[in-house]
Scaffold this motif. Structure first.
Motif, PDB file in Angstrom:
ATOM      1  N   GLY A  32      10.612  79.097  29.494  1.00 26.65           N
ATOM      2  CA  GLY A  32      10.167  78.116  30.473  1.00 26.65           C
ATOM      3  C   GLY A  32       9.836  78.726  31.810  1.00 26.65           C
ATOM      4  N   CYS A  33       9.176  77.938  32.642  1.00 20.92           N
ATOM      5  CA  CYS A  33       8.775  78.353  33.979  1.00 20.92           C
ATOM      6  C   CYS A  33       9.815  77.900  34.995  1.00 20.92           C
ATOM      7  CB  CYS A  33       7.421  77.761  34.333  1.00 20.92           C
ATOM      8  SG  CYS A  33       6.092  78.333  33.266  1.00 20.92           S
ATOM      9  N   GLY A  34      10.174  78.805  35.898  1.00 18.17           N
ATOM     10  CA  GLY A  34      11.179  78.468  36.879  1.00 18.17           C
ATOM     11  C   GLY A  34      12.532  78.282  36.219  1.00 18.17           C
ATOM     12  N   TYR A  35      13.419  77.620  36.934  1.00 19.00           N
ATOM     13  CA  TYR A  35      14.750  77.318  36.393  1.00 19.00           C
ATOM     14  C   TYR A  35      15.003  75.842  36.629  1.00 19.00           C
ATOM     15  CZ  TYR A  35      19.862  77.584  35.830  1.00 19.00           C
ATOM     16  OH  TYR A  35      21.156  77.380  35.443  1.00 19.00           O
ATOM     17  N   VAL A  36      15.830  75.489  37.589  1.00 18.31           N
ATOM     18  CA  VAL A  36      16.020  74.086  37.953  1.00 18.31           C
ATOM     19  C   VAL A  36      15.258  73.817  39.247  1.00 18.31           C
ATOM     20  CG1 VAL A  36      18.263  73.895  36.826  1.00 18.31           C
ATOM     21  CG2 VAL A  36      18.144  74.607  39.228  1.00 18.31           C
ATOM     22  N   LYS A  37      14.845  72.606  39.436  1.00 21.11           N
ATOM     23  CA  LYS A  37      14.198  72.227  40.688  1.00 21.11           C
ATOM     24  C   LYS A  37      15.141  72.528  41.840  1.00 21.11           C
ATOM     25  CE  LYS A  37      11.694  68.260  42.615  1.00 21.11           C
ATOM     26  NZ  LYS A  37      11.327  66.840  42.347  1.00 21.11           N
ATOM     27  N   PRO A  38      14.651  73.125  42.936  1.00 24.06           N
ATOM     28  CA  PRO A  38      15.539  73.381  44.071  1.00 24.06           C
ATOM     29  C   PRO A  38      16.370  72.139  44.381  1.00 24.06           C
ATOM     30  CG  PRO A  38      13.403  74.356  44.492  1.00 24.06           C
ATOM     31  CD  PRO A  38      13.268  73.576  43.212  1.00 24.06           C
ATOM     32  N   LEU A  39      17.680  72.311  44.434  1.00 20.49           N
ATOM     33  CA  LEU A  39      18.575  71.156  44.415  1.00 20.49           C
ATOM     34  C   LEU A  39      18.335  70.178  45.551  1.00 20.49           C
ATOM     35  CD1 LEU A  39      21.984  72.724  43.299  1.00 20.49           C
ATOM     36  CD2 LEU A  39      20.233  71.608  41.917  1.00 20.49           C
ATOM     37  N   TYR A  40      17.979  70.685  46.714  1.00 23.78           N
ATOM     38  CA  TYR A  40      17.798  69.793  47.858  1.00 23.78           C
ATOM     39  C   TYR A  40      16.609  68.852  47.690  1.00 23.78           C
ATOM     40  CZ  TYR A  40      14.653  73.662  49.135  1.00 23.78           C
ATOM     41  OH  TYR A  40      13.678  74.638  49.123  1.00 23.78           O
ATOM     42  N   LEU A  41      15.771  69.109  46.699  1.00 28.08           N
ATOM     43  CA  LEU A  41      14.636  68.220  46.439  1.00 28.08           C
ATOM     44  C   LEU A  41      14.977  67.118  45.445  1.00 28.08           C
ATOM     45  CD1 LEU A  41      11.734  70.846  46.279  1.00 28.08           C
ATOM     46  CD2 LEU A  41      12.449  69.413  48.219  1.00 28.08           C
ATOM     47  N   LEU A  42      16.199  67.115  44.916  1.00 27.42           N
ATOM     48  CA  LEU A  42      16.624  66.039  44.026  1.00 27.42           C
ATOM     49  C   LEU A  42      16.833  64.748  44.824  1.00 27.42           C
ATOM     50  CD1 LEU A  42      19.259  67.885  41.793  1.00 27.42           C
ATOM     51  CD2 LEU A  42      16.847  67.439  41.280  1.00 27.42           C
ATOM     52  N   PRO A  43      16.700  63.586  44.177  1.00 21.06           N
ATOM     53  CA  PRO A  43      16.858  62.308  44.884  1.00 21.06           C
ATOM     54  C   PRO A  43      18.172  62.171  45.642  1.00 21.06           C
ATOM     55  CG  PRO A  43      15.923  61.930  42.718  1.00 21.06           C
ATOM     56  CD  PRO A  43      16.276  63.384  42.777  1.00 21.06           C
ATOM     57  N   LEU A  44      19.254  62.704  45.080  1.00 20.83           N
ATOM     58  CA  LEU A  44      20.565  62.643  45.727  1.00 20.83           C
ATOM     59  C   LEU A  44      20.507  63.145  47.160  1.00 20.83           C
ATOM     60  CD1 LEU A  44      23.742  62.503  45.618  1.00 20.83           C
ATOM     61  CD2 LEU A  44      23.668  64.814  44.680  1.00 20.83           C
ATOM     62  N   TYR A  45      19.803  64.263  47.368  1.00 19.59           N
ATOM     63  CA  TYR A  45      19.742  64.871  48.697  1.00 19.59           C
ATOM     64  C   TYR A  45      18.590  64.313  49.524  1.00 19.59           C
ATOM     65  CZ  TYR A  45      22.952  67.936  46.322  1.00 19.59           C
ATOM     66  OH  TYR A  45      24.013  68.395  45.600  1.00 19.59           O
ATOM     67  N   GLN A  46      17.496  63.977  48.879  1.00 13.58           N
ATOM     68  CA  GLN A  46      16.378  63.394  49.616  1.00 13.58           C
ATOM     69  C   GLN A  46      16.745  62.028  50.201  1.00 13.58           C
ATOM     70  OE1 GLN A  46      13.027  64.860  50.173  1.00 13.58           O
ATOM     71  NE2 GLN A  46      14.545  66.475  49.846  1.00 13.58           N
ATOM     72  N   GLU A  47      17.493  61.237  49.436  1.00 16.04           N
ATOM     73  CA  GLU A  47      17.902  59.905  49.899  1.00 16.04           C
ATOM     74  C   GLU A  47      19.262  59.935  50.601  1.00 16.04           C
ATOM     75  OE1 GLU A  47      15.911  57.438  49.848  1.00 16.04           O
ATOM     76  OE2 GLU A  47      14.373  58.291  48.520  1.00 16.04           O
ATOM     77  N   ARG A  48      19.985  61.031  50.442  1.00 11.07           N
ATOM     78  CA  ARG A  48      21.312  61.183  51.037  1.00 11.07           C
ATOM     79  C   ARG A  48      22.220  60.021  50.660  1.00 11.07           C
ATOM     80  NH1 ARG A  48      19.999  64.183  56.853  1.00 11.07           N
ATOM     81  NH2 ARG A  48      18.230  65.353  56.042  1.00 11.07           N
ATOM     82  N   ILE A  49      22.244  59.742  49.388  1.00 14.00           N
ATOM     83  CA  ILE A  49      23.103  58.701  48.829  1.00 14.00           C
ATOM     84  C   ILE A  49      23.976  59.327  47.750  1.00 14.00           C
ATOM     85  CG2 ILE A  49      23.169  56.583  47.453  1.00 14.00           C
ATOM     86  CD1 ILE A  49      22.360  56.015  50.274  1.00 14.00           C
ATOM     87  N   ALA A  50      25.288  59.299  47.942  1.00 10.16           N
ATOM     88  CA  ALA A  50      26.216  59.837  46.953  1.00 10.16           C
ATOM     89  C   ALA A  50      27.292  58.811  46.640  1.00 10.16           C
ATOM     90  CB  ALA A  50      26.830  61.143  47.457  1.00 10.16           C
ATOM     91  N   PHE A  51      28.216  58.568  47.583  1.00 11.60           N
ATOM     92  CA  PHE A  51      29.305  57.620  47.373  1.00 11.60           C
ATOM     93  C   PHE A  51      29.120  56.423  48.297  1.00 11.60           C
ATOM     94  CE2 PHE A  51      30.990  61.845  46.369  1.00 11.60           C
ATOM     95  CZ  PHE A  51      31.393  61.643  45.063  1.00 11.60           C
ATOM     96  N   GLY A  52      28.936  55.249  47.689  1.00 11.54           N
ATOM     97  CA  GLY A  52      28.754  54.050  48.494  1.00 11.54           C
ATOM     98  C   GLY A  52      27.362  53.950  49.074  1.00 11.54           C
ATOM     99  N   LYS A  53      27.062  52.760  49.573  1.00 14.69           N
ATOM    100  CA  LYS A  53      25.698  52.477  50.037  1.00 14.69           C
ATOM    101  C   LYS A  53      25.354  53.093  51.389  1.00 14.69           C
ATOM    102  CE  LYS A  53      26.974  48.091  52.226  1.00 14.69           C
ATOM    103  NZ  LYS A  53      26.727  46.623  52.260  1.00 14.69           N
TER     104      LYS A  53
END
Length: 435
Positions: free
Chosen positions: A352-373
């Motif tokens: 495959g190409c690359g590895y994992v998407k750079p983590l900071y580009l995942l929705p968790l970090y882009q939206e800054r939503i983890a625990f609670g609203k």
């Protein structure tokens, strides 16, 4: 006959590649030994002799510690659990920052979030793909508590430089060595280079027991905290007694316990590690030499004074030397020439190409939503950046240059690897036909 498979031609190889299966009669007998004993686990979540688990678990921990020349080995049900326990054991407070690679499996960073910490992503080395010490230095603030290094793809991190930086700022170093068992930095094993190291025994690692992990440390206090977090810490400390309230920090425990069957299998797998390690190294050397002869492909690079564990065979592609053909199109064409792998029938070709998407580009970090609203723990910080372009080397490797395959796994014969090489050569010869 030479028409590219991606354009409707015949695949270079149709026969599936051999399975990577390290499980044999030794593991079968070990599992049966446990089944016949009737003791599949003896853990108790209380201060009791069985707080430490059964005979197989304790034997595995002793053998692991001896093999890797480390004082303490603590088994857990996954490397993810091991990372979570490690972050808890160092006493992370909500709002503390931990510097971590953006180019790693997601658990390296989510382990920080579990304790209310803030992942701060640093860039990787262009040659070795581990955390770049210069990028780490740029990210250190008054809130930085630790560095989460990753021995990515089997390459040990730059221990001398990063450990010295950690000592300068009073930081702990947690080493995610899930992909690098048996690799060495100088005379020391990867996993034993920082304050805490975490190995993986997941099914697609070098050795495995299905799921599982091992945490190692030379620090007695950290080892005890790790064991507490693994096994219902809050219910144990009352029975054992504690001397100060600080001993309760992050001692809300979990059930991260490994069972006796898994431990018995892991004990047998550990015996096979040197042989499997050597075979991977030989296979990579063969493939690296062959594939590097293609002008656009740069072979694997190994840090000076280290040995590499080769979780995957990782190379880079230079589109300029391929007449402008992008890596993605080239590797897609190579993959089309090759079959799937036995036991991985539901997976695509193991390339495959690359590895994992750079983590900071995942929705968790882009939206800054983890625990609670309200975005905890991100709402504890006003100065974090997860924007695109944060780690330029990581992004360039992922989107343009790096590719990896698993055709160096033990069990692959020379004729199998030659088919892989021939697929690359066929596509290179006919690269102008790639649409």
């Amino acid at each position: 006959m030479n028409k590219l498979a991606i354009n409707g031609g015949r695949k270079l190889r149709a026969e599936p590649f051999p399975a990577y299966n390290t499980i044999g009669k030794e593991e079968e007998e070990a599992a049966l030994r446990v089944l016949r004993s009737g003791k599949l686990s003896t853990y108790l979540g209380a201060w009791h002799a069985d707080f430490h688990g059964g005979n197989e678990v304790q034997s595995l921990e002793k053998e692991w510690a001896e093999y890797f020349n480390v004082k303490h080995a603590i088994s857990v049900n996954s490397a993810t659990s091991g990372l979570y326990a490690a972050v808890g054991a160092i006493g992370l407070n909500p709002g503390d920052e931990v510097i971590v690679s953006a180019y790693t499996m997601s658990a390296s960073a989510t382990a920080i979030l579990v304790y209310g910490g803030i992942p701060v992503f640093a860039d990787i080395e262009e040659d070795y793909y581990c955390l770049d010490v210069n990028s780490i230095r740029e990210k250190i603030t008054a809130k930085t508590k630790a560095i989460m290094v990753v021995d990515i793809f089997g390459q040990p991190y730059d221990a001398d430089a990063i450990n010295a930086l950690a000592e300068e700022y009073g930081l702990k170093v947690i080493e995610d060595t899930a992909q690098a068992p048996n690799a060495k930095y100088g005379e020391r094993y990867a996993g034993t280079l920082g304050d805490i190291g975490v190995f993986s025994l997941n099914y697609h690692k070098h050795i495995h027991c299905g799921e599982g992990g091992i945490i190692v440390t030379n620090d007695d206090e950290l080892a005890f905290k790790l064991k507490l977090i693994r096994n219902h810490a809050e219910a144990v400390l009352g029975g054992k007694g504690y001397n100060h309230k600080d001993e309760l920090i992050n001692m809300i425990g979990f059930n991260y316990r490994m069972n006796e069957i898994e431990a018995s299998i892991a004990r047998e797998q550990l015996k096979k590690l040197p042989m499997l390690f050597e075979e991977r190294s030989r296979n990579v050397q063969y493939l690296d030499e062959k594939l590097s002869q293609l002008p656009a492909i740069n072979g694997n690079r190994i840090r000076k004074n280290t040995t590499h564990a080769f979780y995957t065979h990782t190379l880079t592609f230079d589109s300029k030397l391929a007449d402008g053909i992008h890596r993605d199109k080239f590797i897609k064409a190579v993959s089309a020439e090759l079959p799937q792998t036995i036991l991985r029938d539901d997976s695509p070709v193991l390339m495959g190409c690359g590895y994992v998407k750079p983590l900071y580009l995942l929705p968790l970090y882009q939206e800054r939503i983890a625990f609670g609203k309200d975005g905890y723990p991100f709402n504890l910080s006003t100065n974090i950046n997860y924007g695109k372009g944060l780690c330029p080397v990581t992004e360039d490797m992922h989107y343009n240059k790096l590719f990896a395959h698993e055709f160096m796994r033990p069990g692959m014969k020379k004729k199998d690897m030659d088919d892989v090489v021939n697929a690359f050569e066929k596509v290179w010869t006919h690269r102008h036909e790639i649409c």
